[in-house]
Design a protein around this motif. Structure first.
Motif, PDB file in Angstrom:
ATOM      1  N   UNK A 119       0.820  -1.212   0.000  1.00 16.17           N
ATOM      2  CA  UNK A 119       0.000   0.000   0.000  1.00 16.17           C
ATOM      3  C   UNK A 119       0.856   1.265   0.000  1.00 16.17           C
ATOM      4  N   UNK A 120       1.835   1.356   0.915  1.00 14.01           N
ATOM      5  CA  UNK A 120       2.661   2.565   1.008  1.00 14.01           C
ATOM      6  C   UNK A 120       3.442   2.792  -0.282  1.00 14.01           C
ATOM      7  N   UNK A 121       3.959   1.714  -0.868  1.00 12.77           N
ATOM      8  CA  UNK A 121       4.707   1.841  -2.117  1.00 12.77           C
ATOM      9  C   UNK A 121       3.811   2.354  -3.234  1.00 12.77           C
ATOM     10  N   UNK A 122       2.597   1.829  -3.312  1.00 12.24           N
ATOM     11  CA  UNK A 122       1.657   2.251  -4.346  1.00 12.24           C
ATOM     12  C   UNK A 122       1.278   3.715  -4.164  1.00 12.24           C
ATOM     13  N   UNK A 123       1.007   4.128  -2.938  1.00 11.85           N
ATOM     14  CA  UNK A 123       0.666   5.529  -2.676  1.00 11.85           C
ATOM     15  C   UNK A 123       1.823   6.450  -3.055  1.00 11.85           C
TER      16      UNK A 123
END
Length: 215
Positions: free
Chosen positions: A191-195
Motif C-alpha cells: 500500500x505505502x509503495x503504491x501511494x
C-alpha cells in the motif's frame, strides 16, 4: 579438470531443469542456449591456472530485472506453487538478464496452462525488461492475460502501471494505479509503495502541464 567440471555442471543443470523441475519441453532449447552461453563466456574469460585473488564485488548485470522479480514476490505474497517450477526457472534466467529465454520458458508454461496468471505476469515483466523498460504489444497482451486469469490479483495492474509509466504513458498509469488503490486493503504490504508511486506520478504530470520541472 576445470573444463570437465564446467561441462558436467552444465549437463547437471540442464538435467535438473528438464527432468527434475520438469521445465516445458519447448523451453529446453532456451535452457540449453543459456548454458552454452555460460560455457562460451567461461572459455573467453576464465583463467583457471591463475591463483585466486579477492576483488571488490561489482554491480550485477540485470539488476533491474532482479528488482522486478523481487517486487512481484512482494506484491503477490502468494509464493510460487510446486506446479510452477518453470516460473522459478524463468525467474532465475531473468535475474541474470536472460529475458528472452525467460519469456520462452513462460510461453511454454502458459501454453500448457492458459489460466496460469503468475506465469503470464512473469512473462509480461520479462518482455518489458527485454525491451529496455518499454511496454510492447506482446507484453501488454501478457498483462491482459494475467489480469483475465486472476481478476483480483494486484500484480497485473501494478506492473502494467509501472510499465506504462516507464513508457511515458503517465496519465494512463495514474488511472490504473488509482483504481488499484481503491481496491487495496489498508493492511496490504504494498500500500505505502503504491501511494508513493501515485504521488510521484501526479507530481510529474502536474509539472509537465505547468512547464516547470518536477521536484
Amino acid at each position: 579438470m576445470s573444463w570437465t567440471a564446467a561441462i558436467l555442471l552444465a549437463i547437471g543443470a540442464f538435467a535438473l531443469a528438464a527432468f527434475v523441475l520438469r521445465a516445458p519441453r519447448r523451453g529446453w532449447e532456451a535452457i540449453g542456449a543459456a548454458l552454452l552461453l555460460g560455457i562460451a563466456g567461461y572459455a573467453l574469460q576464465a583463467s583457471p591456472g591463475v591463483p585466486a585473488a579477492p576483488k571488490a564485488p561489482r554491480e550485477r548485470v540485470g539488476g533491474n530485472a532482479d528488482a522486478w522479480v523481487e517486487a512481484r514476490s512482494q506484491v503477490t505474497k502468494s509464493g510460487i506453487p510446486p506446479s510452477d517450477r518453470w516460473v522459478i526457472i524463468a525467474d532465475a534466467l531473468a535475474r541474470n538478464g536472460q529475458f528472452a529465454s525467460a519469456a520462452e520458458i513462460l510461453r511454454g508454461a502458459t501454453s500448457a496452462d492458459p489460466k496460469n496468471g503468475e506465469a503470464w505476469l512473469a512473462m509480461a515483466n520479462a518482455l518489458v525488461s527485454h525491451a529496455d523498460g518499454t511496454l510492447t504489444p506482446a507484453s501488454l497482451y501478457a498483462y491482459r492475460r494475467a489480469a483475465a486469469a486472476a481478476p483480483e490479483h494486484p500484480g497485473p495492474p501494478y506492473f502494467l502501471g509501472l510499465a506504462m509509466a516507464q513508457s511515458g504513458r503517465l496519465e494512463e498509469a495514474g488511472t490504473l494505479w488509482r483504481r488499484l488503490l481503491e481496491q487495496t486493503p489498508p493492511d496490504a504490504p504494498w500500500l505505502a509503495d503504491l501511494q508513493g508511486k501515485i504521488e510521484q506520478l501526479d507530481a510529474i504530470v502536474a509539472a509537465q502541464r505547468s512547464g516547470s520541472p518536477a521536484r
